[in-house]
Design an enzyme around this catalytic site. Structure first.
Site, PDB file in Angstrom:
ATOM      1  N   GLY A  20       0.831  -1.207   0.000  1.00  0.00           N
ATOM      2  CA  GLY A  20       0.000   0.000   0.000  1.00  0.00           C
ATOM      3  C   GLY A  20       0.865   1.256   0.000  1.00  0.00           C
ATOM      4  N   ARG A  24       7.317   1.929   1.029  1.00  0.00           N
ATOM      5  CA  ARG A  24       7.619   0.505   1.204  1.00  0.00           C
ATOM      6  C   ARG A  24       8.025  -0.108  -0.143  1.00  0.00           C
ATOM      7  NH1 ARG A  24       6.493  -2.699   5.531  1.00  0.00           N
ATOM      8  NH2 ARG A  24       7.331  -0.939   6.622  1.00  0.00           N
ATOM      9  N   ARG A  43       2.339  11.470  -8.246  1.00  0.00           N
ATOM     10  CA  ARG A  43       1.729  11.447  -6.898  1.00  0.00           C
ATOM     11  C   ARG A  43       2.635  10.759  -5.861  1.00  0.00           C
ATOM     12  NH1 ARG A  43      -4.364  11.925  -6.675  1.00  0.00           N
ATOM     13  NH2 ARG A  43      -4.847  12.840  -8.678  1.00  0.00           N
ATOM     14  N   ARG A  87      -0.211  -8.571  -3.748  1.00  0.00           N
ATOM     15  CA  ARG A  87      -0.258  -7.546  -2.707  1.00  0.00           C
ATOM     16  C   ARG A  87       0.537  -8.023  -1.503  1.00  0.00           C
ATOM     17  NH1 ARG A  87      -1.971  -4.006   0.905  1.00  0.00           N
ATOM     18  NH2 ARG A  87      -3.274  -4.696   2.629  1.00  0.00           N
ATOM     19  N   VAL A  88       1.400  -7.148  -0.979  1.00  0.00           N
ATOM     20  CA  VAL A  88       2.132  -7.438   0.261  1.00  0.00           C
ATOM     21  C   VAL A  88       1.769  -6.325   1.245  1.00  0.00           C
ATOM     22  CG1 VAL A  88       4.035  -8.842  -0.620  1.00  0.00           C
ATOM     23  CG2 VAL A  88       4.183  -6.376  -0.855  1.00  0.00           C
ATOM     24  N   SER A  90      -0.192  -5.169   5.386  1.00  0.00           N
ATOM     25  CA  SER A  90      -0.370  -5.476   6.802  1.00  0.00           C
ATOM     26  C   SER A  90      -1.863  -5.609   7.092  1.00  0.00           C
ATOM     27  CB  SER A  90       0.257  -4.386   7.668  1.00  0.00           C
ATOM     28  OG  SER A  90      -0.319  -3.146   7.349  1.00  0.00           O
ATOM     29  N   ASP A 204      -1.379  -5.633  13.934  1.00  0.00           N
ATOM     30  CA  ASP A 204      -2.120  -5.253  15.144  1.00  0.00           C
ATOM     31  C   ASP A 204      -3.252  -6.261  15.358  1.00  0.00           C
ATOM     32  OD1 ASP A 204      -2.962  -3.497  12.697  1.00  0.00           O
ATOM     33  OD2 ASP A 204      -4.759  -3.594  13.929  1.00  0.00           O
ATOM     34  N   ARG A 217       8.122  -4.836  12.428  1.00  0.00           N
ATOM     35  CA  ARG A 217       7.400  -4.782  11.160  1.00  0.00           C
ATOM     36  C   ARG A 217       8.348  -5.059   9.990  1.00  0.00           C
ATOM     37  NH1 ARG A 217       2.578  -1.019   9.506  1.00  0.00           N
ATOM     38  NH2 ARG A 217       2.071  -0.933  11.689  1.00  0.00           N
TER      39      ARG A 217
HETATM   40  N1  ADE Z   1      -4.168  -2.769   8.207  1.00  0.00           N
HETATM   41  C1  ADE Z   1      -3.421  -3.070   9.277  1.00  0.00           C
HETATM   42  N2  ADE Z   1      -4.159  -3.047  10.399  1.00  0.00           N
HETATM   43  C2  ADE Z   1      -5.421  -2.711  10.001  1.00  0.00           C
HETATM   44  C3  ADE Z   1      -6.622  -2.523  10.686  1.00  0.00           C
HETATM   45  N3  ADE Z   1      -6.678  -2.668  12.007  1.00  0.00           N
HETATM   46  N4  ADE Z   1      -7.718  -2.163   9.976  1.00  0.00           N
HETATM   47  C4  ADE Z   1      -7.640  -2.013   8.648  1.00  0.00           C
HETATM   48  N5  ADE Z   1      -6.535  -2.187   7.938  1.00  0.00           N
HETATM   49  C5  ADE Z   1      -5.426  -2.534   8.615  1.00  0.00           C
END
Ligand code: ADE
Length: 232
Positions: A20, A24, A43, A87-88, A90, A204, A217
């Site tokens: 995203g 990165r 952009r 896609r890589v 989180s 998270d 991370r």
């Molecule tokens: N990407 C990483 N953590 C997230 C979360 N809690 N909600 C939405 N996208 C996320």
């Protein structure tokens, strides 16, 4: 050149990694690629092509959310002939057994996005991973002894939900984690008959309220990128 990408035809490899965050993407290119060339700065959505173990591969940021991801992947597929989109990213865990730092393959993506409801006249569409890429990712992780989890993920249109417990309605049905792009990516790949796979690192947890440090991370991200790059 397309509307949002300034690359020339042929500048982008058939296989592309899609984080995203554009920074990165830059980090992935600078850390893992040889012979790298930057093909996009419009952009500040950095895109690079290089080689990994002698194979040509690209990486580019998508921005956050399905709408931004769909714009870039549409142009990558229709204007630049990209065939494999990985896609890589989180994700936030929805399950007690899905721990911080775990790597998750998205087999399918449920979603709160209205795009497919509009597209299919209110009926459900199940955006799913490419079986071929999925199988290769599983084999690669096995060879590298990297543990994986795989299942349904939730592509949310909202990062900050009004009701933070609303995730429970998804976790009860086995959804593993939340992110914001995969349903858009998988739907677009299906529309254009190309391959897509999402690999996620849990950053998270909505269950335990923990989150990963930026140092952690990076380390976990490396394992995920190594799996993704072997698919090129
Ligand atoms: N990407 C990483 N953590 C997230 C979360 N809690 N909600 C939405 N996208 C996320």
């Amino acid at each position: 050149m397309s509307l949002h990408i300034e690359a020339k035809k042929g500048d982008i490899a058939e296989t592309i990694l899609l984080p995203g965050d554009p920074l990165r993407a830059k980090w992935i290119a600078e850390t893992f690629f040889e012979n790298l060339v930057c093909f996009n700065k419009i952009r500040n959505m950095y895109g690079y092509t290089g080689t990994y173990k002698g194979k040509r591969v690209s990486v580019m940021g998508t921005g956050m959310g399905a709408p931004s991801t769909i714009i870039y992947t549409h142009e990558l597929i229709t204007e630049y002939g990209v065939k494999n989109l990985i896609r890589v990213g989180s994700a936030g865990s929805y399950q007690e057994h899905v721990k911080i730092r775990d790597i998750v393959l998205a087999m399918a993506a449920s979603s709160s996005s209205g795009i497919n409801k509009l597209r299919f006249g209110g009926a459900d569409y199940a955006p799913t991973a490419s079986f071929d890429l999925f199988q290769k990712a599983v084999e690669t992780a096995r060879k590298k002894s990297i543990p994986l989890k795989a299942g349904n993920v939730f592509t949310s249109d909202e990062f900050y939900e009004d009701d933070f417990d609303s995730y429970k309605k998804w976790s009860k049905f086995g959804v593993l984690c939340v992110e914001m792009e995969t349903a858009g990516l998988y739907t677009l790949a299906a529309k254009h008959h190309v391959n897509a796979l999402t690999i996620l690192t849990i950053s998270d947890s909505l269950v335990t309220k923990e989150s990963i440090t930026s140092k952690e991370r990076e380390t976990t991200f490396k394992e995920m990128i190594e799996i993704a790059l072997e698919l090129a």
